[in-house]
Design a protein around this motif. Structure first.
Motif, short mmCIF file in Angstrom:
data_model
loop_
_atom_site.label_atom_id
_atom_site.label_comp_id
_atom_site.label_asym_id
_atom_site.label_seq_id
_atom_site.Cartn_x
_atom_site.Cartn_y
_atom_site.Cartn_z
N GLN A 508 6.96 63.78 -52.80
CA GLN A 508 7.42 63.56 -54.21
C GLN A 508 8.71 64.43 -54.59
OE1 GLN A 508 4.48 64.81 -53.56
NE2 GLN A 508 4.30 66.91 -54.67
N SER A 533 -2.75 52.70 -56.31
CA SER A 533 -2.01 53.75 -56.95
C SER A 533 -2.51 54.79 -57.38
CB SER A 533 -1.42 52.76 -58.06
OG SER A 533 -0.35 51.96 -57.62
N SER A 537 -1.31 58.85 -56.77
CA SER A 537 -1.14 59.42 -57.85
C SER A 537 -1.52 60.90 -58.09
CB SER A 537 -1.19 58.63 -58.99
OG SER A 537 -0.19 57.79 -59.14
N ALA A 542 3.15 59.82 -57.68
CA ALA A 542 2.81 59.16 -58.94
C ALA A 542 3.67 57.85 -59.08
CB ALA A 542 3.33 60.10 -60.38
N TYR A 543 4.66 57.49 -58.20
CA TYR A 543 5.48 56.23 -58.54
C TYR A 543 5.04 55.19 -57.46
CZ TYR A 543 8.06 58.69 -61.77
OH TYR A 543 8.61 59.27 -63.20
N PRO A 573 4.12 51.95 -62.25
CA PRO A 573 5.36 52.90 -62.30
C PRO A 573 6.68 51.90 -62.14
CG PRO A 573 3.49 54.07 -61.44
CD PRO A 573 3.07 52.62 -61.41
N ASN A 619 5.23 63.86 -65.80
CA ASN A 619 5.13 64.05 -64.28
C ASN A 619 5.77 64.86 -63.90
OD1 ASN A 619 6.20 62.56 -61.50
ND2 ASN A 619 3.79 62.85 -61.80
N PRO A 625 0.18 62.12 -63.61
CA PRO A 625 0.60 60.70 -63.05
C PRO A 625 0.74 59.84 -64.37
CG PRO A 625 -1.75 60.98 -62.48
CD PRO A 625 -1.42 62.12 -63.22
N ARG A 628 -3.54 56.95 -64.70
CA ARG A 628 -4.36 57.98 -64.88
C ARG A 628 -5.95 57.27 -64.71
NH1 ARG A 628 -1.38 60.97 -69.74
NH2 ARG A 628 0.57 61.51 -68.58
#
Length: 853
Positions: A508, A533, A537, A542-543, A573, A619, A625, A628
């Motif tokens: 990330q 996801s 995340s 997180a994307y 995202p 984030n 994230p 969530r």
């Protein structure tokens, strides 16, 4: 682009790709801990170095709650064992331990986290000091460092063209760590897998590998993360890049085991009092996701694939003509070749199909649409760039020092060695040419790598040579780092956009945006997307998002499934419909009913940009994230019987703190069951001219839905900022802001902070080039006050003033009096039909208080 598309597959190839599997079985282990004894320790800076009779063990503390441990066996002198950490961010700053020692133990303490080293036999246990000052055991080495063997069983078709499988068994030496778990804790982690949220009781490979057409079960996919998050609020990360496996108490009850065939033998323990803080501690060490460009939160046009400049232009014009916002168009492999096979590695425009690429890119940009190109790390020996890649020593090598060649679906090929400066320089020259032509973003595909023979040799910058198995899982990670750093070298002010399907813990920090691979275009393909996801995340990525509408297969257009998937995408995202083009992925090529339903949702995605962009800010600064899990909302009351049960919930999730989303993942659904966290919740898509229906939290409800709506609830006390309709983020205008507040007497106070900057400057947060709009509410009896304030240094183009439209929901009767900074205003509108109050005023960013009585 993907490795294959159904209509081009031979029956044999399809059989190979869909049925081949790897099975890892530990058949013997030899514990080192039982004979490993402490000899001495010393302090080198902030690093504690422990000598034992079998290994040198180093411990480092990071931030407020992370301890990294590295075992270097006296016997293992292979180059792979000396590999650096790929998980720990560059220039990470260590913290200082508080050290205590007695005859039996050595205790190293960082804040509330302690590593207690038993001297004989040598082992390490980890404790977290709770708020009541008691030390709670988090996790302990069961055998510590161990060695053993694994049976790798490969299932392949027996003969060319045959569907009969034969098993080939190969014995591999492995090393790793074993930890003791308690009876009740639940475990998430491992990266992209479809196994259910609680992964305790599963065992699976650590080897990035595509799973074409997956649906409701998959043990091995594109993106492995060798880590687990426990319901006891700790994370253990196996800091090893090699081929290996994880066993989460499947083989042995209450034993967590990581192992690998080579590489660095190290792990990191993270802990905290809350999950948000735990994630913050994790990204403090592995790196925070840089803030993406605002346009990346818009709508993408993408398919496998656009075959000509004319098709690209017609597609973009169709979005605009039909009133669909659009921010980016992605070109798959046809931009450098008219066929699927035979062109990989050319990475130059096919001028027959794209005669004026630079003009096309510029014209699209004028329409508010960025151009993103696919690239792959494979260079075919028949491609125009093969000889140059060989001469520049850009490719990974074989044992004789020649470019390693092997066959895969696209032809005979080599692989760019992104670990070596010569390979990176060669690849970066290609990216530079394309960037100068106007390309805004990059798509890296097949970066597991898709095919990676074990005897392929990679050369690190320091001259260390390792085989493919030692660094397989960080190939995509290293590729993303290369693209990220080179992009910033070309333009230090522009935020990179890097779409990749494979990486490692910490990817990330290079701005990587992963997707969930070649999912089946079916209801069963849609069902696991929340799980995938959320799992990614919770370990920094997180994307992570899906190919909206599904990618693989599909005999005919399933309108309901397609609509439900794209509705869900509004609250994931990245909004990127993508698929094989036997069925159009883009909404503009479908019927009017489909368009009319989804136009509202895609426009909602754009209206929510201030809210969504603030999630991106959260984030980038804390690791929280965008999507969530529900247990985030219930962790403060762990006595709640729903707390542990919520770990298994992949049906619903929180989009930020305000919205609770439950995707519809089956046909003909008229209601969905939703487990509500505590508090009061309103139906977000209540029909017009009706008050929003209210639900008390802490129960399971059946929430009605129709094809035109998605089951979404909004939390009482939530602020949601929105903008007016726009065609692309090029038209983004936060000077006209609508602020929704969901009032309820149960919420006596609420706070929200909205982040704004210019949407494009790299490190705007670090440079202080932003503003924070702060909103708070207090309600007591029939008196509600909403305060507005602004802080921050600001940025170029920041509005000097804003036209604010404040919409307060759940106002049951017309107010008697409304004041703004104690001055009575009379232009407010109360709607009896939906119990909303709308107040419009000009805000020059001075502190304001809106009071309703």
């Amino acid at each position: 682009m993907r490795l294959f598309t159904v209509k081009y597959l031979t029956a044999n190839l399809l059989t190979r790709l869909l049925t081949c599997s790897l099975i890892y079985l530990v058949i013997s282990t030899q514990a080192l801990a039982s004979t490993n004894k402490y000899l001495s320790h010393k302090l080198a800076g902030n690093t504690v170095v422990i000598s034992t009779n079998l290994a040198t063990v180093t411990l480092n503390a990071y931030g407020e709650g992370a301890i990294a441990i590295h075992y270097q066996s006296h016997k293992d002198k292979l180059p792979a064992s000396q590999l650096p950490s790929f998980a720990i961010k560059e220039h990470a700053v260590t913290s200082r331990f508080v050290i205590k020692e007695n005859n039996e133990q050595l205790t190293l303490t960082l804040n509330k986290l302690s590593a207690v080293i038993n001297k004989s036999p040598f082992s390490i246990s980890y404790y977290q000091k709770s708020n009541d000052q008691e030390n709670k055991l988090l996790i302990a080495e069961e055998q510590g460092f161990f060695s053993g063997t694994v049976n790798e069983v490969t299932e392949n078709p027996a003969l060319e063209g045959s569907s009969t499988l034969t098993k080939v068994t190969k014995k591999l030496a492995v090393q790793g760590f074993r930890f003791t778990l308690n009876d009740s804790e639940k475990l998430l982690g491992g990266g992209e897998r479809v196994l259910g949220m609680n992964r305790r009781g599963h065992s699976f490979p650590l080897y990035n590998r595509a799973h074409y057409g997956y649906s409701t079960q998959s043990e091995q996919m594109n993106f492995s993360i060798p880590a687990v998050m426990s319901s006891n609020k700790y994370i253990v990360l196996f800091d090893n890049s090699a081929k290996g496996y994880m066993d989460l108490a499947k083989k042995e009850q209450n034993i967590l085991e990581f192992s690998a065939v080579a590489g660095r033998m190290a792990y990191i323990v993270f802990s905290a009092d809350t999950y948000p803080k735990l994630l913050n501690n994790y990204v403090d060490v592995t790196g925070k996701q840089p803030l993406p460009p605002r346009w990346s939160l818009g709508n993408f046009a993408s398919r496998f694939g656009y075959r000509s400049e004319a098709e690209v232009r017609a597609t973009v014009n169709k979005f605009i003509d039909l009133d669909f916002p659009l921010d980016a168009l992605i070109l798959d492999l046809y931009w450098f070749g008219k066929d699927i096979k035979g062109h990989m590695g050319n990475l130059a425009w096919d001028k027959n199909a794209f005669p004026e690429p630079e003009k096309m890119i510029a014209d699209l940009k004028a329409q508010g649409v960025k151009t993103i190109l696919i690239t792959e790390p494979f260079v075919l020996s028949t491609s125009s760039k093969w000889q140059d890649a060989v001469e520049q020593q850009a490719l990974a090598q074989d044992e004789h020092g020649n470019a390693k060649q092997f066959d895969f679906y696209f032809g005979n090929t080599g692989l760019v060695d992104v670990f070596n400066k010569k390979g990176r320089d060669w690849f970066n020259d290609i990216y530079k040419t394309l960037y100068q032509q106007g390309i805004t973003g990059w798509w890296g595909d097949l970066g597991e790598p898709e095919v990676h023979p074990s005897d392929t040799l990679h050369t690190l910058d320091d001259g260390t040579v390792v085989n493919a198995d030692a660094i397989h899982n960080v190939y995509g990670h290293q590729w993303a780092k290369m693209v990220f750093e080179h992009q910033l070298k070309m333009n230090p002010e522009q935020r990179p956009f890097i779409l990749m399907r494979s990486g490692f813990a910490g990817s990330q920090r290079y701005g990587m945006i992963p997707w969930t691979g070649d999912v089946s275009r079916s209801w069963d393909g849609l069902k696991p997307q929340v799980e995938l996801s959320l799992q990614m995340s919770l370990l920094g990525m997180a994307y992570t998002h899906s190919d909206l509408g599904g990618f693989a297969g599909g005999e005919k257009f399933d309108q309901e499934m397609y609509i439900r998937w794209l509705q869900y995408g509004v609250f994931q995202p990245i909004y990127r419909p993508h698929g094989q083009d036997n069925i159009a992925p883009e909404v503009v090529f479908h019927d009017q009913e489909t368009q009319d339903i989804l136009r509202k949702f895609i426009k909602l995605r754009y209206k929510l940009l201030p809210y969504n962009y603030t999630l991106a800010y959260e984030n980038s600064t804390t690791g929280m994230p965008l999507m969530r899990p529900l247990f985030f909302a219930q962790e403060l009351d762990q006595k709640d019987e729903n707390y542990l049960a919520s770990f298994d919930n992949a049906s619903s999730y929180l989009w930020g703190d305000a919205l609770l989303v439950t995707p519809v993942v089956a046909a003909n659904v008229s209601s969905v069951a939703v487990n509500l966290p505590a508090g009061v919740w309103f139906d977000y898509f209540t029909h017009d001219n009706q008050p929003a229906k209210k639900y008390q939290g802490g129960q399971t409800i059946n929430l009605p839905t129709s094809l035109a709506t998605l089951p979404v609830l909004v939390r009482a006390g939530a602020f949601i900022p929105m903008i007016d309709d726009i065609q692309s983020t090029q038209d983004y205008d936060a000077s006209q802001l609508t602020l929704h507040y969901y009032a309820d007497k149960s919420v006596t106070s609420a706070n929200y902070e909205m982040y704004e900057d210019d949407g494009k400057t790299y490190q705007a947060i670090e440079q202080g080039l932003f503003e924070l709009l702060q909103f708070s509410a207090k309600q007591q009896n029939n008196h509600l006050s909403i305060k507005l304030n602004r802080t921050g240094n600001g940025y170029k183009g920041m509005p000097k003033e804003r036209t604010m439209t404040v919409v307060i929901h759940n106002i049951g009767q017309a107010p008697n009096k409304i004041t703004l900074n104690n001055k009575v205003i009379n232009n407010a509108i109360w709607q009896a039909k939906d119990h909303s109050l709308t107040v419009t005023f000009t805000w020059q960013h001075q502190p304001l208080t809106l009071t309703i009585q």
